[in-house]
Design a protein around this motif. Structure first.
Motif, PDB file in Angstrom:
ATOM      1  N   VAL A 112       0.757  -7.385  -0.521  1.00 14.81           N
ATOM      2  CA  VAL A 112       1.781  -6.120  -0.813  1.00 14.81           C
ATOM      3  C   VAL A 112       3.078  -6.850  -0.794  1.00 14.81           C
ATOM      4  N   GLN A 113       4.002  -6.593  -1.987  1.00 15.69           N
ATOM      5  CA  GLN A 113       5.203  -7.033  -2.147  1.00 15.69           C
ATOM      6  C   GLN A 113       6.032  -5.982  -1.366  1.00 15.69           C
ATOM      7  N   PRO A 114       7.030  -6.457  -0.293  1.00 13.09           N
ATOM      8  CA  PRO A 114       7.739  -5.485   0.384  1.00 13.09           C
ATOM      9  C   PRO A 114       8.718  -4.546  -0.393  1.00 13.09           C
ATOM     10  N   ASP A 115       9.253  -5.055  -1.495  1.00 14.90           N
ATOM     11  CA  ASP A 115      10.125  -4.460  -2.447  1.00 14.90           C
ATOM     12  C   ASP A 115       9.302  -3.295  -3.386  1.00 14.90           C
ATOM     13  N   THR A 116       8.085  -3.161  -3.324  1.00 17.87           N
ATOM     14  CA  THR A 116       7.243  -2.401  -4.308  1.00 17.87           C
ATOM     15  C   THR A 116       6.943  -1.021  -3.564  1.00 17.87           C
ATOM     16  N   LYS A 117       6.730   0.022  -4.466  1.00 19.46           N
ATOM     17  CA  LYS A 117       6.204   1.068  -4.127  1.00 19.46           C
ATOM     18  C   LYS A 117       5.023   1.191  -3.427  1.00 19.46           C
ATOM     19  N   PRO A 118       4.440   1.765  -2.413  1.00 20.47           N
ATOM     20  CA  PRO A 118       3.347   1.535  -1.614  1.00 20.47           C
ATOM     21  C   PRO A 118       2.281   2.375  -2.700  1.00 20.47           C
ATOM     22  N   LYS A 119       1.133   1.761  -2.880  1.00 20.45           N
ATOM     23  CA  LYS A 119      -0.154   2.254  -3.715  1.00 20.45           C
ATOM     24  C   LYS A 119      -0.973   3.200  -2.975  1.00 20.45           C
ATOM     25  N   GLY A 120      -1.635   4.109  -3.685  1.00 23.97           N
ATOM     26  CA  GLY A 120      -2.456   4.998  -2.945  1.00 23.97           C
ATOM     27  C   GLY A 120      -3.705   4.353  -2.922  1.00 23.97           C
ATOM     28  N   CYS A 121      -4.227   4.609  -1.810  1.00 23.96           N
ATOM     29  CA  CYS A 121      -5.749   4.043  -1.760  1.00 23.96           C
ATOM     30  C   CYS A 121      -6.884   4.887  -2.498  1.00 23.96           C
ATOM     31  N   ALA A 122      -7.709   4.505  -3.261  1.00 25.71           N
ATOM     32  CA  ALA A 122      -8.635   5.326  -3.987  1.00 25.71           C
ATOM     33  C   ALA A 122      -9.773   5.842  -2.848  1.00 25.71           C
ATOM     34  N   GLY A 123      -9.978   5.162  -1.736  1.00 24.54           N
ATOM     35  CA  GLY A 123     -11.166   5.674  -0.761  1.00 24.54           C
ATOM     36  C   GLY A 123     -10.464   6.757   0.062  1.00 24.54           C
ATOM     37  N   CYS A 124      -9.338   6.746   0.672  1.00 21.25           N
ATOM     38  CA  CYS A 124      -8.802   7.886   1.576  1.00 21.25           C
ATOM     39  C   CYS A 124      -7.306   8.513   1.021  1.00 21.25           C
ATOM     40  N   ASN A 125      -7.151   7.971  -0.195  1.00 23.27           N
ATOM     41  CA  ASN A 125      -5.916   8.839  -0.937  1.00 23.27           C
ATOM     42  C   ASN A 125      -4.600   8.646   0.257  1.00 23.27           C
ATOM     43  N   ARG A 126      -4.579   7.733   1.049  1.00 24.89           N
ATOM     44  CA  ARG A 126      -3.369   7.407   1.736  1.00 24.89           C
ATOM     45  C   ARG A 126      -2.507   6.461   1.105  1.00 24.89           C
TER      46      ARG A 126
END
Length: 103
Positions: A15-29
């Motif tokens: 995960v690149q620190p300057d990118t927006k967090p992606k949503g997990c397909a498993g838990c939606n978090r």
């Protein structure tokens, strides 16, 4: 019509620190971990991408996952399921072959 079973690759990404967090397909978090997995064109926490049969973490057991009947499977369980299906087909063929058709 029966769906085709397929195999798909699993990518571990940093995960690149300057990118927006992606949503997990498993838990939606949101994925805030250092690493995430990409599979089936979706992003996953390492703990969320699991085999539907044995619950193993797919990122740890290899770089491939399999799908069958909308289930995500590890290689071992996919082959076991495939073996069960083939055995059912053989049993059916043997049963049909033993039926005598009357004229």
């Amino acid at each position: 019509m029966q769906k085709k079973e397929k195999s798909f690759g699993i990518q571990m990404l940093s995960v690149q620190p300057d990118t927006k967090p992606k949503g997990c397909a498993g838990c939606n978090r949101k994925i805030k971990d250092r690493y995430l997995l990409k599979a089936l064109d979706k992003y996953w926490h390492e703990d969320c991408l699991k085999c539907a049969c044995c619950d193993c973490r797919l990122g740890e057991v290899g770089s491939t996952l399999y799908t069958k009947a909308n289930l995500i499977l590890c290689r071992r369980d996919y082959l076991r399921e495939l073996g069960d299906f083939i055995q059912q087909q053989i049993t059916y063929i043997n049963k049909v072959g033993s039926i005598k058709l009357e004229k």
